[in-house]
Motif scaffolding. Structure first.
Motif: not given
Ligand SMILES: CC1(C)CN=C(N2CCN(c3ncnc4sc(CC(F)F)cc34)CC2)S1
Length: 487
Positions: A163-169
């Motif tokens: 997991l990255s912050e906006d993608h998954a692989w």
């Molecule tokens: C400070 C913010 C704007 C508030 N919520 C944020 N999130 C960021 C993304 N969130 C996530 N929370 C747990 N795990 C993951 S894995 C992933 C990437 C996706 F493509 F798999 C996103 C994400 C939850 C909500 S960032």
């Protein structure tokens, strides 16, 4: 894999939150690995029963109770998922073997080709196997999760979610270092399913977090499905039973140590705790700090979101000086990356901070004349410069531009709110001649703090000075404006 065993079945029909938590607890504490398909179907069924259109009347249920979930509902979907996977992929010859790229691509194809032709991909509640099995719809995270759950159902214990912050692989193979795309990303981009994770320019983009993704264990994959639970009923309302279930499951995972290397999950728990603090638990501010520490410890401080979770918390609680510091720390992370077209999500995040949140702060504080106003604090000015400077540096060396005129007005507006005598206390120190710094952006391993020199001035270190030309431009414009107004 434990699978769907009697110890869990006796808890059915599920009537309340604690029986759902009990099943997750049994799965996580069993000496087999937790069954991702089972837990995703259960979480999805609960979410669906309390949030989806079907029961549009706002549920008035007894607190902590749920619409009854029958055993056969879950069992039928669980068996259907196993039938889909085992019907499509023959694994008889690969008993207890590691998975191959070809098999992962096949599992991804099975999921991919069974989805509804066209649907609104960004809709809520499309993340679980319940959505896949009952509605043939998944969002991009949901596809990646379904592939990992499918591989687990086929007996491959080496396939894990990355997991990255906006993608998954996924990662797989003997040492778990093979990587494969299994889902799409963003809008209008050709999917790269089956390919290994980019070595090219995309490797320098925030989307792949400089090759510091969260590599999940099975329990962290449970944390990912729990994080992906979406309590929203609509744009303004949450189903509190679902939010409560998500919060209790995140605390269960936290207590078992499965969130330690998962900053975003800790941040999600922090957001839930800010809304509904759990008596006897650490305050949400401590959770946001823990998420930052986790990102610094395990991911070389290459993640942005832990700082924007914390900055958002400070902003909502009118702690503006602290918010500036969190946002400047977020900017110190992004400055290491090259902006690429895959990075829209984080671009929107910084755009909102720079052009909505900071201008709002400037508006609400400039009405007050209190002596301890943040407009009198040089560290606030220094952190704002560090924030803007990081975005400038993010743009430098990138193929796609970040800044446009829309950024300049709020930026100059903000800077000019600080008096010259406050600005004068901030030294922009070029610790080394800028030209000597090569253009590659080496990740700096140190934590992010604005550097303070001995005589209590605030200086921006060498990396920040790289864009001093922008800061000079701002300074000269602001001074000129002042000259004009002072005429
Ligand atoms: C400070 C913010 C704007 C508030 N919520 C944020 N999130 C960021 C993304 N969130 C996530 N929370 C747990 N795990 C993951 S894995 C992933 C990437 C996706 F493509 F798999 C996103 C994400 C939850 C909500 S960032």
């Amino acid at each position: 894999m434990a699978g769907f065993i009697d110890r869990d079945k006796v808890l059915f029909p599920l009537k309340n939150i604690s029986s759902v938590v009990e099943i997750f607890k049994n799965q996580l504490e069993s000496n087999h690995e937790p069954d991702l398909a089972l837990l995703s179907i259960i979480a999805g069924a609960v979410e669906n029963s309390l949030t989806c259109r079907s029961n549009v009347s706002i549920q008035v249920v007894e607190p902590k109770t749920l619409p009854i979930l029958e055993l056969h509902t879950i069992e039928d979907l669980y068996n259907k998922f196993h039938a889909i996977m085992k019907g499509a992929i023959d694994v008889s010859k690969s008993e207890n073997k590691v998975c191959t790229r070809e098999t992962i691509k096949k599992v991804s194809d099975v999921v991919w080709n069974s989805l509804t032709r066209s649907y609104y991909k960004d809709r809520a509640h499309l993340q679980s196997l319940y959505s896949y099995l009952t509605g043939r719809k998944l969002d991009c995270f949901g596809v990646a999760f379904a592939v990992v759950a499918g591989c687990q159902a086929l007996g491959f214990s080496d396939v894990h979610l990355a997991l990255s912050e906006d993608h998954a692989w996924v990662v797989f193979g003997e040492s778990g270092t093979e990587t494969a795309e299994v889902t799409w990303h963003g809008k209008g981009n050709e999917d790269k399913r089956g390919q290994e994770i980019g070595k090219g320019v995309s490797a320098r983009s925030w989307l792949y977090v400089n090759n510091k993704p969260v590599i999940c264990t099975r329990a962290m994959e449970v944390a990912a499905l729990v994080s992906a639970i979406n309590p929203s009923l609509n744009a303004t309302l949450d189903a509190c039973e679902v939010a409560c279930l998500q919060q209790e499951l995140l605390w269960l995972l936290y207590d078992l140590g499965h969130l330690a290397k998962y900053p975003m999950a800790i941040g999600n728990l922090g957001d839930l705790e800010e809304i509904a603090p759990t008596p006897g638990r650490v305050p949400c501010s401590a959770l946001f700090q823990e998420a930052i520490l986790s990102a610094r410890t395990y991911y070389n401080n290459q993640h942005v979101y832990p700082y924007t979770y914390q900055g958002g918390y400070f902003y909502r609680n009118k702690m503006y000086k602290e918010a500036f510091e969190s946002w400047a720390n977020a900017s110190d992370v992004i400055r290491l990356y090259n902006y690429s077209r895959d990075d829209e999500e984080i671009y929107k995040e910084f755009l909102e901070i720079a052009n909505e949140l900071i201008p709002h702060i400037m508006k609400v504080i400039s009405s007050g004349f209190s002596a301890n106003s943040i407009l009198k604090k040089p560290e606030c000015f220094a952190n704002l410069l560090r924030f803007y400077d990081g975005i400038c540096q993010w743009e430098q060396g990138s193929a796609t531009p970040v800044l446009h005129i829309g950024w300049a007005k709020p930026l100059v507006n903000t800077i000019s709110k600080f008096d010259a005598d406050v600005r004068a206390q901030v030294n922009i120190v070029c610790e080394s001649d800028c030209s000597s710094l090569d253009d590659r952006k080496l990740p700096r391993s140190n934590g992010n703090t604005s550097c303070f020199n001995n005589n209590n001035n605030y200086c921006l270190s060498q990396d920040h000075a790289k864009s001093h030309n922008l800061i000079d431009q701002i300074e000269s414009k602001v001074t000129k404006d002042e000259e004009v107004t002072n005429l």
